[in-house]
Write a protein that holds these residues in place. Sequence first.
Motif, PDB file in Angstrom:
ATOM      1  N   TYR A 158      11.556 -15.773 -45.631  1.00  0.00           N
ATOM      2  CA  TYR A 158      12.992 -15.495 -45.802  1.00  0.00           C
ATOM      3  C   TYR A 158      13.792 -16.755 -45.452  1.00  0.00           C
ATOM      4  N   TRP A 210      21.255 -12.549 -40.337  1.00  0.00           N
ATOM      5  CA  TRP A 210      20.706 -12.383 -38.984  1.00  0.00           C
ATOM      6  C   TRP A 210      19.192 -12.557 -39.131  1.00  0.00           C
ATOM      7  N   VAL A 211      18.772 -13.801 -39.294  1.00  0.00           N
ATOM      8  CA  VAL A 211      17.383 -14.083 -39.666  1.00  0.00           C
ATOM      9  C   VAL A 211      16.453 -13.794 -38.486  1.00  0.00           C
TER      10      VAL A 211
END
Length: 182
Positions: free
Chosen positions: A120, A169-170
């Motif tokens: 991601y 909001w990794v």
Amino acid sequence: MIGARRLARISRPWRFIAAAVLIALSVAAAPALSQQSSKSAGRAELRITGAAGHPLVLHDEDLLAMKRQSVAVTGEKGGKAVYEGVPVADLLERAGAPLKEKLRGPAIALYVVAEAADGYRAVFAITEFDSAFTSQTILLADRRDGHPLTSADGPFKIIVPAEKRHARWVRQVTALDLQRAR
Ligand SMILES: Nc1nc2c(c(=O)[nH]1)N[C@H]1C(S)=C(S)[C@@H](COP(=O)(O)O)O[C@H]1N2
Ligand SMILES: [Mo]
């Protein structure tokens, strides 16, 4: 009754087998034990890479030694949590990124790609981290409600307090890559 000679004959192979089992068990346990101790020694790492500044690798003990901040947030589904960690700005500054009075001119074209273990990616303009530009503090969190993050979230997670949708909001952050727009 089993005679002494017969007992010795029976028990010798059993003693050998017991010793072999003990050795096998300790050999099998060794990797698990060393993994355990390397985990508790804190080898989780964050890489800062890219065009501006110098490459930097930080471990969780480095983050614990930096100026810490915490923020109370509401999750997308309404749950509340307190995240604690280090402002991303401080990490970038430590890697030599231009912030504060240096964040002007060509530096305005810099952006940060937050990279996660699952592939991601999320992009932030460098100005989003700078306290002269915004009153929001984006945090690299390593604790939630006083505990280390779970493996699903951590070891590091980016918290964007003012952002209602949590796409940036990794979770499981492995690197911050500082790039320049062409
Ligand atoms: N590493 C990683 N972080 C991620 C995502 C992802 O797929 N991988 N999804 C994002 C999106 S779209 C959302 S809504 C939130 C969901 O976080 P949660 O599963 O903790 O509620 O995580 C964000 N961070
Ligand atoms: Mo999402």
